[in-house]
Design an enzyme around this catalytic site. Sequence first.
Site, PDB file in Angstrom:
ATOM      1  N   CYS A   1       0.842  -1.182   0.000  1.00 47.20           N
ATOM      2  CA  CYS A   1       0.000   0.000   0.000  1.00 47.20           C
ATOM      3  C   CYS A   1       0.886   1.243   0.000  1.00 47.20           C
ATOM      4  O   CYS A   1       1.952   1.264   0.594  1.00 47.20           O
ATOM      5  CB  CYS A   1      -0.939   0.096   1.195  1.00 47.20           C
ATOM      6  SG  CYS A   1      -2.062  -1.281   1.350  1.00 47.20           S
TER       7      CYS A   1
ATOM      8  N   ARG B   1       3.705  -0.338  -4.970  1.00 46.84           N
ATOM      9  CA  ARG B   1       3.462  -0.846  -3.618  1.00 46.84           C
ATOM     10  C   ARG B   1       2.153  -1.624  -3.513  1.00 46.84           C
ATOM     11  O   ARG B   1       1.855  -2.211  -2.475  1.00 46.84           O
ATOM     12  CB  ARG B   1       3.438   0.312  -2.619  1.00 46.84           C
ATOM     13  CG  ARG B   1       4.744   1.063  -2.536  1.00 46.84           C
ATOM     14  CD  ARG B   1       4.606   2.267  -1.647  1.00 46.84           C
ATOM     15  NE  ARG B   1       4.513   1.918  -0.248  1.00 46.84           N
ATOM     16  CZ  ARG B   1       5.540   1.761   0.558  1.00 46.84           C
ATOM     17  NH1 ARG B   1       6.757   1.906   0.096  1.00 46.84           N
ATOM     18  NH2 ARG B   1       5.374   1.455   1.820  1.00 46.84           N
TER      19      ARG B   1
ATOM     20  N   TRP C   1      -2.681  -2.751  -1.539  1.00 47.05           N
ATOM     21  CA  TRP C   1      -2.356  -4.169  -1.655  1.00 47.05           C
ATOM     22  C   TRP C   1      -3.191  -4.840  -0.572  1.00 47.05           C
ATOM     23  O   TRP C   1      -2.983  -4.614   0.621  1.00 47.05           O
ATOM     24  CB  TRP C   1      -0.866  -4.411  -1.417  1.00 47.05           C
ATOM     25  CG  TRP C   1      -0.463  -5.843  -1.619  1.00 47.05           C
ATOM     26  CD1 TRP C   1      -0.188  -6.457  -2.803  1.00 47.05           C
ATOM     27  CD2 TRP C   1      -0.282  -6.833  -0.605  1.00 47.05           C
ATOM     28  NE1 TRP C   1       0.148  -7.771  -2.586  1.00 47.05           N
ATOM     29  CE2 TRP C   1       0.101  -8.027  -1.257  1.00 47.05           C
ATOM     30  CE3 TRP C   1      -0.397  -6.837   0.780  1.00 47.05           C
ATOM     31  CZ2 TRP C   1       0.363  -9.210  -0.563  1.00 47.05           C
ATOM     32  CZ3 TRP C   1      -0.142  -8.016   1.472  1.00 47.05           C
ATOM     33  CH2 TRP C   1       0.235  -9.185   0.804  1.00 47.05           C
TER      34      TRP C   1
ATOM     35  N   ASN D   1      -1.564   2.647   5.599  1.00 49.24           N
ATOM     36  CA  ASN D   1      -0.697   1.579   5.102  1.00 49.24           C
ATOM     37  C   ASN D   1      -0.196   0.820   6.315  1.00 49.24           C
ATOM     38  O   ASN D   1       0.435   1.415   7.182  1.00 49.24           O
ATOM     39  CB  ASN D   1       0.479   2.197   4.331  1.00 49.24           C
ATOM     40  CG  ASN D   1       1.630   1.219   4.162  1.00 49.24           C
ATOM     41  OD1 ASN D   1       1.402   0.033   3.964  1.00 49.24           O
ATOM     42  ND2 ASN D   1       2.849   1.708   4.261  1.00 49.24           N
ATOM     43  N   GLY D   2      -0.492  -0.476   6.379  1.00 51.50           N
ATOM     44  CA  GLY D   2      -0.048  -1.263   7.524  1.00 51.50           C
ATOM     45  C   GLY D   2      -1.137  -2.226   7.928  1.00 51.50           C
ATOM     46  O   GLY D   2      -2.008  -2.567   7.124  1.00 51.50           O
TER      47      GLY D   2
ATOM     48  N   GLU E   1      16.442 -18.665  -6.977  1.00 47.11           N
ATOM     49  CA  GLU E   1      16.068 -17.353  -7.510  1.00 47.11           C
ATOM     50  C   GLU E   1      15.408 -17.506  -8.889  1.00 47.11           C
ATOM     51  O   GLU E   1      14.433 -16.816  -9.199  1.00 47.11           O
ATOM     52  CB  GLU E   1      17.315 -16.458  -7.571  1.00 47.11           C
ATOM     53  CG  GLU E   1      17.118 -15.083  -8.171  1.00 47.11           C
ATOM     54  CD  GLU E   1      16.098 -14.213  -7.449  1.00 47.11           C
ATOM     55  OE1 GLU E   1      15.595 -14.613  -6.392  1.00 47.11           O
ATOM     56  OE2 GLU E   1      15.788 -13.129  -7.977  1.00 47.11           O
TER      57      GLU E   1
ATOM     58  N   LYS F   1      11.688 -16.145  -9.636  1.00 44.17           N
ATOM     59  CA  LYS F   1      11.411 -15.176 -10.709  1.00 44.17           C
ATOM     60  C   LYS F   1      10.302 -15.710 -11.601  1.00 44.17           C
ATOM     61  O   LYS F   1       9.381 -15.000 -11.962  1.00 44.17           O
ATOM     62  CB  LYS F   1      12.658 -14.911 -11.572  1.00 44.17           C
ATOM     63  CG  LYS F   1      13.735 -14.044 -10.987  1.00 44.17           C
ATOM     64  CD  LYS F   1      13.433 -12.568 -10.924  1.00 44.17           C
ATOM     65  CE  LYS F   1      12.774 -12.187  -9.635  1.00 44.17           C
ATOM     66  NZ  LYS F   1      13.582 -11.874  -8.515  1.00 44.17           N
TER      67      LYS F   1
ATOM     68  N   GLU G   1       6.814 -15.699  -9.819  1.00 38.83           N
ATOM     69  CA  GLU G   1       6.158 -14.436  -9.505  1.00 38.83           C
ATOM     70  C   GLU G   1       5.674 -13.663 -10.730  1.00 38.83           C
ATOM     71  O   GLU G   1       4.696 -12.944 -10.635  1.00 38.83           O
ATOM     72  CB  GLU G   1       6.979 -13.569  -8.553  1.00 38.83           C
ATOM     73  CG  GLU G   1       8.255 -13.014  -9.074  1.00 38.83           C
ATOM     74  CD  GLU G   1       8.989 -12.161  -8.028  1.00 38.83           C
ATOM     75  OE1 GLU G   1       8.376 -11.656  -7.088  1.00 38.83           O
ATOM     76  OE2 GLU G   1      10.209 -11.994  -8.192  1.00 38.83           O
TER      77      GLU G   1
ATOM     78  N   HIS H   1      16.137 -37.841  -3.968  1.00 35.32           N
ATOM     79  CA  HIS H   1      15.531 -38.180  -2.677  1.00 35.32           C
ATOM     80  C   HIS H   1      14.033 -37.891  -2.654  1.00 35.32           C
ATOM     81  O   HIS H   1      13.452 -37.749  -1.583  1.00 35.32           O
ATOM     82  CB  HIS H   1      16.255 -37.438  -1.546  1.00 35.32           C
ATOM     83  CG  HIS H   1      17.701 -37.816  -1.442  1.00 35.32           C
ATOM     84  ND1 HIS H   1      18.114 -39.067  -1.043  1.00 35.32           N
ATOM     85  CD2 HIS H   1      18.830 -37.128  -1.735  1.00 35.32           C
ATOM     86  CE1 HIS H   1      19.444 -39.129  -1.072  1.00 35.32           C
ATOM     87  NE2 HIS H   1      19.902 -37.956  -1.503  1.00 35.32           N
TER      88      HIS H   1
ATOM     89  N   LYS I   1       5.954  -4.310  -4.444  1.00 35.65           N
ATOM     90  CA  LYS I   1       7.407  -4.145  -4.413  1.00 35.65           C
ATOM     91  C   LYS I   1       7.940  -4.089  -2.987  1.00 35.65           C
ATOM     92  O   LYS I   1       9.027  -4.548  -2.693  1.00 35.65           O
ATOM     93  CB  LYS I   1       7.760  -2.849  -5.154  1.00 35.65           C
ATOM     94  CG  LYS I   1       9.242  -2.581  -5.288  1.00 35.65           C
ATOM     95  CD  LYS I   1       9.847  -3.437  -6.359  1.00 35.65           C
ATOM     96  CE  LYS I   1      11.350  -3.335  -6.434  1.00 35.65           C
ATOM     97  NZ  LYS I   1      11.927  -4.511  -7.089  1.00 35.65           N
TER      98      LYS I   1
HETATM   99  C1  AGP Z   1      11.614 -10.254  -5.459  1.00 30.82           C
HETATM  100  O1  AGP Z   1      11.517 -10.500  -6.828  1.00 30.82           O
HETATM  101  C2  AGP Z   1      10.372 -10.402  -4.759  1.00 30.82           C
HETATM  102  N1  AGP Z   1       9.402  -9.509  -5.276  1.00 30.82           N
HETATM  103  C3  AGP Z   1      10.379 -10.492  -3.247  1.00 30.82           C
HETATM  104  O2  AGP Z   1      10.696 -11.810  -2.929  1.00 30.82           O
HETATM  105  C4  AGP Z   1      11.346  -9.575  -2.459  1.00 30.82           C
HETATM  106  O3  AGP Z   1      12.661  -9.957  -2.697  1.00 30.82           O
HETATM  107  C5  AGP Z   1      11.038  -9.675  -0.953  1.00 30.82           C
HETATM  108  O4  AGP Z   1       9.728  -9.244  -0.725  1.00 30.82           O
HETATM  109  C6  AGP Z   1      12.001  -8.898  -0.113  1.00 30.82           C
HETATM  110  O5  AGP Z   1      11.997  -7.546  -0.456  1.00 30.82           O
HETATM  111  P1  AGP Z   1      13.123  -6.572   0.073  1.00 30.82           P
HETATM  112  O6  AGP Z   1      14.387  -6.931  -0.599  1.00 30.82           O
HETATM  113  O7  AGP Z   1      12.640  -5.207  -0.273  1.00 30.82           O
HETATM  114  O8  AGP Z   1      13.216  -6.787   1.548  1.00 30.82           O
END
Ligand code: AGP
Length: 647
Positions: A2, A27, A85, A111-112, A522, A526, A529, A545, A642
């Site tokens: 948010c 956000r 969000w 926001n929160g 990673e 990627k 998401e 395993h 983000k």
């Molecule tokens: C990254 O592609 C993601 N959107 C997410 O996992 C992100 O890395 C995570 O929320 C942590 O964010 P930060 O680095 O701002 O703490």
Amino acid sequence: MCGIVAVIGSREAAPLLLEGLRQLEYRGYDSAGLATVEALAAGPAGSPAEGRLTCLRAEGKLINLTHRYEQHGAPGQCGIGHTRWATHGKPEERNAHPHLDGSGRLAVVQNGIIENFRTLREELQAEGVVFRSDTDTEVIPHLVARQLERIQQGRPASGALLLEAVQQVLPLLHGAYALAVVWAALPGALVVARKAAPLLIGLGEGEFLCASDTPALAGFTRTILPLEDGEVALLTPLGIELYNAAGERQQRTPSLLSGTEHVADKRSFRHFMLKEIHEQPETAALWVARHLPEGGTAGGQAGASLVALPLDEGVYEGVERIQILACGTSRHAAQVGAYLLEQLAGIPTSVFYASEFRYAPPPLSAHTLTIGVTQSGETADTLAALAMEQERRSLVADPAFAPRLLGITNRPESSLGRLVPHILDIGAGIEVGVAATKTFLGQLLAFYGLALAFAERRGGGATGHGPEQLRRLVAALRALPEQLKALVEDHDRRCAELAHLFADTQDVIFLGRGINYPIALEGALKLKEISYIHAEGYPAGEMKHGPIALLDARVPVVSIAVPGLVFDKVLSNAQEAKARDAQLIGVAPEGPDTELFDTLLPVPEVDELISPLLTVIPMQLLSYHIAAHRGLDVDQPRNLAKSVTVE
Ligand code: AGP
């Protein structure tokens, strides 16, 4: 999570609010809304003018709110805005902010998360308050309105009155929040507050713009005043009154936003994510220029050492253990970092999910450096875990257990920057795409710098990485920007050509070992998401395993295989997948060893310790092109934001 904005001054508020929200849309983009207060008539001498409140809200992205504004307008020079969000309540218009009190004259954006909202809601409902949303936030306008009624007692509406009511309500709210309040009775004032969620005030000429983050302020002013935790501010066109949680008036000098790094521009790229992937050679070049001094020698005196990091010598002294707290992509960077700190510098290092650490911390260890990694510097889980560690260590009398905190971030001006005494700024410039790419590379580089700096001070020791090997690694890092440039261009083309093969894919497995295992994680994150394809990263040796049962011709396997400690083992693991008909994609150097792959995404042969900085590029571009080929919203994937500012 948010974004909130608030504006007061002499210009129409709504266009400023919409522009601020546009910059904060990363956000959250489940819904957006704004409320403005228009002055109707001047009040009697000495009393403020009465006003009218207009509230507009729309489900979905900001563009829907913009259309609504174009149709209906929202007059007034004072207002608040929100991009959501969803946490409590579905992403529907009735749950969009601003939320109003029963009279519709008081509006709040937040926001929160208000953790005790159920209790507060029940209490208000028992008093006859009717709720119109499922959100936690809606309790706030009702509580402030109730408080105003209790304290007004014939007093005229004033900023002081609204401030007093908000100050009396804040202690009732448990959780983390940043909020802004406007009142129809008060077209010339608004109140903002924050607790464990970011909020900054931008200072213009006779006008103020508050926002959750700097991009919303950069086009408005470069003079900012970040609110400290627990602070409340009353804003009028004439100035700011700032109070701490105890109600004491505060005076602080504003600071300046530096550079142009706070301005987001897609240039000619189709998406921010693609632009940010292409910016990585520059990220690396800047890092090399800043931190690998020309003529540095391993073990050299200060100023002549191999790596120059802007950290006090005390950060390195006597460290016996390191623990790293992070989430998501930042945690993957931390895992590479832990590998380097252990294998290069010989320091036992553990990585924790910040969200788990807070509630199950390991027993306290002596002489421990705690590193928080967060590109945004605002991730609530990471901040809360760091604050908890700081607190529990501060309670121990033995100085061996004293808190030693370091942050790695792309936003040194963030809440992280205010929480920890030492910061490594990765300096990657603003990243808009929700999927982290260049900030991941920046975090990796920060860990290379840190591990080399520790290793240099320890002279290699138990790990056998003496000055010669450290020099070789530094030379390899110097070559990185050029290698990255060629790699990004090459794989942009290759991955675009490959993307159609994944049109109907439902599952992908990513394999890696050793220092490249976090890169497999990673790669899977990627892909998940932004393309919504199910993907898992595994240590290649672990497949047999259990997970190997998943494999058949419909499940592509992406295998990272680089020469070094586990090269042969990874190739054998890839063969095992091929024997189950899996379509094999190799991220590996070209050569006879790697002919087993059905498709090769070639990477240059480098020291295995350096390889994650290169192997991550095909991971990013493969995910990007698969998602783009599917026509998905790469920069704003569903359900994500983000900056994750709720726990
Ligand atoms: C990254 O592609 C993601 N959107 C997410 O996992 C992100 O890395 C995570 O929320 C942590 O964010 P930060 O680095 O701002 O703490």
